[in-house]
Design a protein around this motif. Structure first.
Motif, PDB file in Angstrom:
ATOM      1  N   GLN A 196     -16.215 -30.513  -3.530  1.00 18.32           N
ATOM      2  CA  GLN A 196     -15.867 -30.616  -2.112  1.00 18.32           C
ATOM      3  C   GLN A 196     -14.394 -30.915  -1.894  1.00 18.32           C
ATOM      4  O   GLN A 196     -13.832 -30.535  -0.865  1.00 18.32           O
ATOM      5  CB  GLN A 196     -16.716 -31.700  -1.448  1.00 18.32           C
ATOM      6  N   ARG A 197     -13.772 -31.584  -2.849  1.00 17.74           N
ATOM      7  CA  ARG A 197     -12.368 -31.966  -2.703  1.00 17.74           C
ATOM      8  C   ARG A 197     -11.444 -31.255  -3.683  1.00 17.74           C
ATOM      9  O   ARG A 197     -10.246 -31.547  -3.725  1.00 17.74           O
ATOM     10  CB  ARG A 197     -12.223 -33.488  -2.874  1.00 17.74           C
ATOM     11  N   ASP A 198     -11.978 -30.342  -4.470  1.00 14.78           N
ATOM     12  CA  ASP A 198     -11.160 -29.626  -5.446  1.00 14.78           C
ATOM     13  C   ASP A 198     -11.738 -28.231  -5.642  1.00 14.78           C
ATOM     14  O   ASP A 198     -12.861 -28.077  -6.134  1.00 14.78           O
ATOM     15  CB  ASP A 198     -11.134 -30.388  -6.778  1.00 14.78           C
ATOM     16  N   GLU A 199     -10.998 -27.226  -5.240  1.00 14.92           N
ATOM     17  CA  GLU A 199     -11.485 -25.848  -5.382  1.00 14.92           C
ATOM     18  C   GLU A 199     -11.474 -25.368  -6.819  1.00 14.92           C
ATOM     19  O   GLU A 199     -12.101 -24.347  -7.136  1.00 14.92           O
ATOM     20  CB  GLU A 199     -10.645 -24.907  -4.522  1.00 14.92           C
ATOM     21  N   ASN A 200     -10.798 -26.065  -7.718  1.00 11.55           N
ATOM     22  CA  ASN A 200     -10.796 -25.690  -9.132  1.00 11.55           C
ATOM     23  C   ASN A 200     -11.930 -26.339  -9.916  1.00 11.55           C
ATOM     24  O   ASN A 200     -12.071 -26.077 -11.112  1.00 11.55           O
ATOM     25  CB  ASN A 200      -9.461 -26.078  -9.775  1.00 11.55           C
ATOM     26  N   ALA A 201     -12.715 -27.185  -9.294  1.00  9.59           N
ATOM     27  CA  ALA A 201     -13.829 -27.829  -9.978  1.00  9.59           C
ATOM     28  C   ALA A 201     -14.967 -26.830 -10.171  1.00  9.59           C
ATOM     29  O   ALA A 201     -15.251 -26.012  -9.280  1.00  9.59           O
ATOM     30  CB  ALA A 201     -14.316 -29.038  -9.178  1.00  9.59           C
ATOM     31  N   PRO A 202     -15.645 -26.862 -11.304  1.00 12.80           N
ATOM     32  CA  PRO A 202     -16.779 -25.952 -11.508  1.00 12.80           C
ATOM     33  C   PRO A 202     -18.003 -26.408 -10.723  1.00 12.80           C
ATOM     34  O   PRO A 202     -18.194 -27.600 -10.465  1.00 12.80           O
ATOM     35  CB  PRO A 202     -17.020 -26.042 -13.016  1.00 12.80           C
ATOM     36  N   ASP A 203     -18.830 -25.450 -10.377  1.00 14.68           N
ATOM     37  CA  ASP A 203     -20.059 -25.755  -9.658  1.00 14.68           C
ATOM     38  C   ASP A 203     -21.158 -24.837 -10.170  1.00 14.68           C
ATOM     39  O   ASP A 203     -20.885 -23.799 -10.799  1.00 14.68           O
ATOM     40  CB  ASP A 203     -19.876 -25.555  -8.148  1.00 14.68           C
ATOM     41  N   LEU A 204     -22.383 -25.230  -9.912  1.00 15.20           N
ATOM     42  CA  LEU A 204     -23.545 -24.431 -10.291  1.00 15.20           C
ATOM     43  C   LEU A 204     -24.202 -23.733  -9.101  1.00 15.20           C
ATOM     44  O   LEU A 204     -25.146 -22.960  -9.303  1.00 15.20           O
ATOM     45  CB  LEU A 204     -24.593 -25.328 -10.974  1.00 15.20           C
ATOM     46  N   TYR A 205     -23.711 -23.982  -7.913  1.00 14.70           N
ATOM     47  CA  TYR A 205     -24.326 -23.362  -6.738  1.00 14.70           C
ATOM     48  C   TYR A 205     -24.035 -21.862  -6.697  1.00 14.70           C
ATOM     49  O   TYR A 205     -24.954 -21.040  -6.548  1.00 14.70           O
ATOM     50  CB  TYR A 205     -23.805 -24.035  -5.465  1.00 14.70           C
ATOM     51  N   ILE A 206     -22.774 -21.476  -6.817  1.00 12.75           N
ATOM     52  CA  ILE A 206     -22.420 -20.062  -6.766  1.00 12.75           C
ATOM     53  C   ILE A 206     -23.021 -19.282  -7.930  1.00 12.75           C
ATOM     54  O   ILE A 206     -23.579 -18.189  -7.718  1.00 12.75           O
ATOM     55  CB  ILE A 206     -20.885 -19.912  -6.708  1.00 12.75           C
TER      56      ILE A 206
END
Length: 358
Positions: A196-206
């Motif tokens: 939410q606060r870092d666009e370079n952080a990895p996520d599993l949603y996408i």
């Protein structure tokens, strides 16, 4: 007949009176005084100066064994899960009751005054059951949920920025992850910021949503060709997952040889962004194949762009994940980064479903 009828057990219902037919003189004397009548109940019915129903039962003294016996604990103390204690949310009946109350409140079967109360009770019971019941029912489930929670802490703005960064990575220059101090950390150790606060952080949603969308688009492709089968969805999904697992294992081995730390979930996130490009490829092939009959050409033309974009994205991400100084006896850092990026071309090719594109 009247002389011996009441001589057993309880021997005196008319004691104290004279006469030869007195029914008894001991035990319980319910009719003290009275005349000498032959009736067994004449003592209780006749006039008397003594009070009626006076009992002469002897007083029983407690025995030593009963007085020395310690007090027994109550049933509620002996059984902490009993109904006398607080409501036990492990009981499936409580969850059924909560569900029934919520259903009744929604359906209007509960009065207007009590409907909101019933909904609040059902909601609190369900939350308590989920937080304290099911998470502890399966060993390790609570820890796994806590570990996966940061990877799904996304919002709409992050999803838009991340999708643009995956499909058009050449337009971005900042690839370093942001660090922040944990509020509850005693030593002030930094940690990475959530998505939410870092666009370079990895996520599993996408990655997870892209995988499901790609499987549905492949099923649509099979359906347009008249070859749809329910097994298409699990076949496509299992094939993608299998290749991703092999890719994650290979990258993890490379990090191990370089003696560089990396989280397995981060690798799963980074290698799963390719499904977004695959969705764009399949959507382009289906659209152009339906209107212009150029499904294959459109798919591979789009594939060149998306595969290149995902490879460049992995190149920049891995360059920031791998530290500058690695093992002296391990593989070179530059070669490993190039190898990780080039592997996206191969995996995107192997999981492509272009058999029934027009």
């Amino acid at each position: 007949m009247s002389s011996g009828f009441y001589e057993g057990g309880y021997s005196g219902y008319g004691g104290g009176g004279g006469g030869g037919n007195a029914a008894g003189g001991g035990g319980y004397n319910y009719g003290a005084g009275g005349g000498g009548s032959s009736d067994a109940f004449s003592g209780s019915m006749g006039p008397s100066s003594a009070p009626a129903y006076s009992q002469t039962q002897p007083t029983q003294r407690p025995s030593a064994s009963s007085s020395s016996q310690p007090p027994q604990p109550s049933s509620s103390a002996a059984n902490p899960n009993g109904m006398d204690n607080a409501m036990n949310f492990w009981n499936p009946a409580m969850a059924t009751m909560a569900q029934g109350m919520a259903t009744a409140a929604v359906a209007g079967k509960v009065g207007d005054v009590n409907s909101q109360v019933a909904m609040n009770v059902a909601e609190s019971m369900g939350r308590e059951l989920f937080e304290k019941g099911w998470l502890k029912l399966v060993p390790g489930l609570e820890r796994a949920m806590l570990g996966l929670r940061p990877y799904f802490a996304v919002d709409n703005s992050y999803v838009k920025r991340k999708m643009a960064k995956v499909l058009f990575p050449f337009a971005f220059r900042d690839w370093a992850r942001q660090e922040e101090v944990a509020p509850g950390s005693p030593d002030g150790a930094p940690r990475y910021a959530p998505p939410q606060r870092d666009e370079n952080a990895p996520d599993l949603y996408i990655p997870s949503m892209s995988l499901l969308t790609y499987a549905l688009l492949c099923a649509l492709c099979y359906g347009n060709a008249g070859k749809f089968d329910p097994e298409v969805l699990p076949d496509v999904t299992s094939k993608c997952v299998m290749f991703q697992i092999l890719e994650v294992v290979a990258i993890r081995v490379g990090f191990y040889l370089m003696e560089a730390p990396v989280a397995i979930l981060d690798l799963i996130c980074y290698t799963g962004y390719k499904y977004l490009g695959l969705c764009v490829n399949m959507l382009s092939g289906l659209t152009m194949g339906h209107f212009l009959k150029y499904g294959h050409r459109s798919y591979y033309f789009t594939y060149l762009w998306t595969a290149t974009a995902v490879s460049y994205f992995i190149l920049k991400v891995m360059a920031n994940c791998i530290p500058r100084k690695t093992s002296a006896v391990g593989p070179k850092r530059q070669f490993m980064v190039l190898g990780f990026a080039g592997s996206q071309f191969a995996t995107c090719w192997f999981v492509s479903q272009t058999k029934f594109l027009e």
